[in-house]
Motif scaffolding. Structure first.
Motif, PDB file in Angstrom:
ATOM      1  N   LEU A 187       0.828  -1.197   0.000  1.00 18.66           N
ATOM      2  CA  LEU A 187       0.000   0.000   0.000  1.00 18.66           C
ATOM      3  C   LEU A 187       0.867   1.254   0.000  1.00 18.66           C
ATOM      4  O   LEU A 187       0.519   2.261  -0.631  1.00 18.66           O
ATOM      5  CB  LEU A 187      -0.934  -0.013   1.218  1.00 18.66           C
ATOM      6  CG  LEU A 187      -1.857   1.199   1.396  1.00 18.66           C
ATOM      7  CD1 LEU A 187      -2.743   1.396   0.176  1.00 18.66           C
ATOM      8  CD2 LEU A 187      -2.709   1.037   2.653  1.00 18.66           C
ATOM      9  N   ARG A 188       1.994   1.206   0.692  1.00 17.88           N
ATOM     10  CA  ARG A 188       2.915   2.343   0.705  1.00 17.88           C
ATOM     11  C   ARG A 188       3.454   2.620  -0.694  1.00 17.88           C
ATOM     12  O   ARG A 188       3.562   3.774  -1.127  1.00 17.88           O
ATOM     13  CB  ARG A 188       4.058   2.057   1.671  1.00 17.88           C
ATOM     14  CG  ARG A 188       5.076   3.183   1.829  1.00 17.88           C
ATOM     15  CD  ARG A 188       4.506   4.320   2.641  1.00 17.88           C
ATOM     16  NE  ARG A 188       3.801   5.313   1.836  1.00 17.88           N
ATOM     17  CZ  ARG A 188       3.096   6.298   2.343  1.00 17.88           C
ATOM     18  NH1 ARG A 188       2.958   6.428   3.655  1.00 17.88           N
ATOM     19  NH2 ARG A 188       2.501   7.159   1.553  1.00 17.88           N
ATOM     20  N   GLU A 189       3.805   1.569  -1.412  1.00 20.30           N
ATOM     21  CA  GLU A 189       4.253   1.743  -2.793  1.00 20.30           C
ATOM     22  C   GLU A 189       3.156   2.365  -3.659  1.00 20.30           C
ATOM     23  O   GLU A 189       3.428   3.255  -4.480  1.00 20.30           O
ATOM     24  CB  GLU A 189       4.672   0.393  -3.375  1.00 20.30           C
ATOM     25  CG  GLU A 189       6.004  -0.134  -2.897  1.00 20.30           C
ATOM     26  CD  GLU A 189       6.428  -1.383  -3.641  1.00 20.30           C
ATOM     27  OE1 GLU A 189       5.556  -2.011  -4.280  1.00 20.30           O
ATOM     28  OE2 GLU A 189       7.612  -1.723  -3.611  1.00 20.30           O
ATOM     29  N   LEU A 190       1.949   1.908  -3.466  1.00 16.43           N
ATOM     30  CA  LEU A 190       0.834   2.426  -4.235  1.00 16.43           C
ATOM     31  C   LEU A 190       0.590   3.906  -3.961  1.00 16.43           C
ATOM     32  O   LEU A 190       0.429   4.721  -4.880  1.00 16.43           O
ATOM     33  CB  LEU A 190      -0.422   1.607  -3.926  1.00 16.43           C
ATOM     34  CG  LEU A 190      -1.686   1.907  -4.736  1.00 16.43           C
ATOM     35  CD1 LEU A 190      -1.480   1.538  -6.189  1.00 16.43           C
ATOM     36  CD2 LEU A 190      -2.872   1.153  -4.156  1.00 16.43           C
TER      37      LEU A 190
ATOM     38  N   ASP B  39       8.759   7.526 -15.937  1.00 19.91           N
ATOM     39  CA  ASP B  39       8.439   6.331 -16.713  1.00 19.91           C
ATOM     40  C   ASP B  39       8.213   5.099 -15.851  1.00 19.91           C
ATOM     41  O   ASP B  39       8.067   3.986 -16.368  1.00 19.91           O
ATOM     42  CB  ASP B  39       9.552   6.048 -17.725  1.00 19.91           C
ATOM     43  CG  ASP B  39      10.903   5.882 -17.035  1.00 19.91           C
ATOM     44  OD1 ASP B  39      11.000   6.203 -15.827  1.00 19.91           O
ATOM     45  OD2 ASP B  39      11.847   5.439 -17.712  1.00 19.91           O
ATOM     46  N   GLU B  40       8.204   5.283 -14.515  1.00 15.48           N
ATOM     47  CA  GLU B  40       7.977   4.151 -13.603  1.00 15.48           C
ATOM     48  C   GLU B  40       6.530   3.689 -13.744  1.00 15.48           C
ATOM     49  O   GLU B  40       5.588   4.464 -13.579  1.00 15.48           O
ATOM     50  CB  GLU B  40       8.249   4.572 -12.161  1.00 15.48           C
ATOM     51  CG  GLU B  40       8.084   3.466 -11.139  1.00 15.48           C
ATOM     52  CD  GLU B  40       9.207   2.442 -11.197  1.00 15.48           C
ATOM     53  OE1 GLU B  40       9.038   1.351 -10.624  1.00 15.48           O
ATOM     54  OE2 GLU B  40      10.247   2.739 -11.830  1.00 15.48           O
ATOM     55  N   PRO B  41       6.288   2.408 -14.052  1.00 13.64           N
ATOM     56  CA  PRO B  41       4.909   1.949 -14.254  1.00 13.64           C
ATOM     57  C   PRO B  41       4.145   1.865 -12.933  1.00 13.64           C
ATOM     58  O   PRO B  41       4.736   1.873 -11.843  1.00 13.64           O
ATOM     59  CB  PRO B  41       5.080   0.569 -14.897  1.00 13.64           C
ATOM     60  CG  PRO B  41       6.419   0.108 -14.422  1.00 13.64           C
ATOM     61  CD  PRO B  41       7.273   1.342 -14.302  1.00 13.64           C
ATOM     62  N   PHE B  42       2.848   1.793 -13.070  1.00 21.51           N
ATOM     63  CA  PHE B  42       1.984   1.691 -11.890  1.00 21.51           C
ATOM     64  C   PHE B  42       2.252   0.371 -11.165  1.00 21.51           C
ATOM     65  O   PHE B  42       2.367  -0.686 -11.812  1.00 21.51           O
ATOM     66  CB  PHE B  42       0.520   1.774 -12.326  1.00 21.51           C
ATOM     67  CG  PHE B  42      -0.459   1.574 -11.202  1.00 21.51           C
ATOM     68  CD1 PHE B  42      -0.706   2.584 -10.287  1.00 21.51           C
ATOM     69  CD2 PHE B  42      -1.127   0.370 -11.064  1.00 21.51           C
ATOM     70  CE1 PHE B  42      -1.606   2.405  -9.256  1.00 21.51           C
ATOM     71  CE2 PHE B  42      -2.045   0.179 -10.037  1.00 21.51           C
ATOM     72  CZ  PHE B  42      -2.278   1.199  -9.126  1.00 21.51           C
TER      73      PHE B  42
END
Length: 423
Positions: free
Chosen positions: A35-38, A63-66
């Motif tokens: 969740l922290r990454e999100l 350019d980091e993807p979801f």
């Protein structure tokens, strides 16, 4: 494909309980980290294009993807090398934990509110074993991967033709009782909605004076589960409030309070299920009011409405009707108690008036029965307008609780308004 859930009580030993609690905390950590990454990825896209935040700046490449479910799931093997304690938990359990987060995220995107929250200590109370090659239940033992054989209270057997799909381990009553929710599936094909029949149709009206009143004159008194135990519950809560917070005596007192709430909920659910089965014994088509359950819990009678749990009863009745091959439908509840079912004239009356007396046609009966008859009329009108009349219902598939009804069939028969109680 037919899928159902059966809940059983399990009794792990001290070592197994320690291992299960450790797994829950590990899953909680994985959930919070994902969740922290999100949230970090979302926050890095919030600032305007021509300026950055003065308070803090998230250094995440554009350019980091979801961080999707598959992306975070593929990062689990790398995380296990960095954090060896993750390897003690079953790999699929950690994957379902990530899936749980993204299911919550997808629901949030659809309805627009309810953003996923971080789980505090003790708030993560379940994890899932999503796949089994063989049946893990053997007699009164269930075999969980990496946990071992755990005694289980198999109060009802798995029906023939069903196989275990997944098992959810659940912790309840402040960490003192363990349960498993066994998901079973079969290739049996059953219609979602059975065809209504024109015989043995009844309408039901829910209320606080009487829990249930049927259009045929029968009624069921309302057991006050919470109010009957409120005095003892208040005593247990007072004892818990006087203990030093965080001490062992405080924890014991909190467990007693949780057990009392658990007992009240179990008694209420048992009453709802038995009442639903009794209705299915007496009718092949059942109509009920589509109540605004949330609105009822905000009025001056909210305690009684919450104690009666009309929403849970309607949900369980719909499930029991589907399992028993009985047609169930909800109708518009507006004006059912203000309309005469005999001549459809409007008869205004307050809540204090418990008898229906129509000045137009002279029809006189109990207020709740008149409302139940009106529910039946509306249900029949809807069915006829949709062209659903038939003479067949969905066949029963040998589910537990369909045929073995003799243990409760002679107890708690609904009362009658006129004459002696039905035997």
């Amino acid at each position: 494909m037919l899928t159902m859930n059966y809940t059983y009580r399990i009794y792990p030993n001290v070592v197994q309980q320690t291992e299960l609690r450790s797994w829950l905390e590990t899953c909680r950590g994985v959930y919070n980290y994902a969740l922290r990454e999100l949230k970090d990825w979302i926050a890095s896209r919030k600032c305007s294009i021509d300026r950055c935040s003065l308070e803090k700046e998230y250094i995440i490449p554009a350019d980091e993807p979801f961080p999707s479910y598959h992306r975070q799931q593929n990062n689990l093997p790398k995380a296990k090398k960095q954090f060896p304690h993750l390897g003690k938990v079953h790999s699929q359990v950690l994957q379902t934990t990530i899936r749980r987060l993204h299911d919550t995220w997808e629901v949030f995107q659809k309805r627009g509110y309810g953003f996923p929250r971080f789980k505090k200590f003790g708030q993560f109370k379940s994890f899932v074993f999503p796949q089994f090659t063989d049946n893990p239940i053997n007699g009164f033992i269930i075999k969980l991967p990496k946990i071992g054989e755990v005694p289980i209270k198999l109060h009802r057997p798995i029906p023939n033709g069903f196989k275990v799909k997944q098992v959810r381990v659940l912790l309840r009553v402040r960490g003192t009782q363990w349960y498993v929710v066994v998901t079973i599936e079969s290739d049996i094909s059953v219609p979602d909605v059975p065809v209504p029949v024109h015989v043995r149709a009844i309408g039901i009206d829910l209320g606080l004076e009487r829990f249930l009143t049927a259009s045929d004159g029968s009624f069921q008194e309302r057991p006050q589960f919470f109010k009957s135990m409120q005095r003892k519950l208040k005593l247990l809560q007072r004892r818990a409030a006087r203990k030093q917070k965080g001490s062992q005596n405080w924890q014991k007192a909190q467990v007693e309070v949780a057990r009392m709430h658990h007992r009240i909920a179990n008694r209420r659910k048992d009453f709802h299920l038995k009442t639903a089965h009794q209705l299915c014994d007496r009718a092949q088509t059942i109509f009920a009011e589509d109540l605004n359950v949330k609105g009822l819990t905000r009025g001056m009678l909210r305690k009684d409405c919450v104690d009666a749990a009309f929403g849970q009863f309607l949900s369980l009745t719909e499930w029991v009707c589907w399992k028993r091959g009985v047609y169930f439908a909800k109708v518009n509840p507006n004006g059912t108690s203000q309309t005469c079912p005999n001549c459809l004239a409007t008869v205004s009356k307050g809540l204090e008036v418990r008898e229906h007396h129509c000045p137009e046609c002279g029809y006189r009966t109990h207020r709740d029965r008149a409302a139940a008859e009106m529910v039946l009329d509306r249900g029949l009108e809807n069915v006829v307008s949709q062209g659903l009349w038939g003479t067949e219902t969905a066949c029963q598939v040998g589910l537990s609780g369909v045929y073995d009804l003799d243990k409760w069939r002679g107890a708690g028969i609904l009362n009658r308004e006129v004459g002696k109680p039905a035997l």
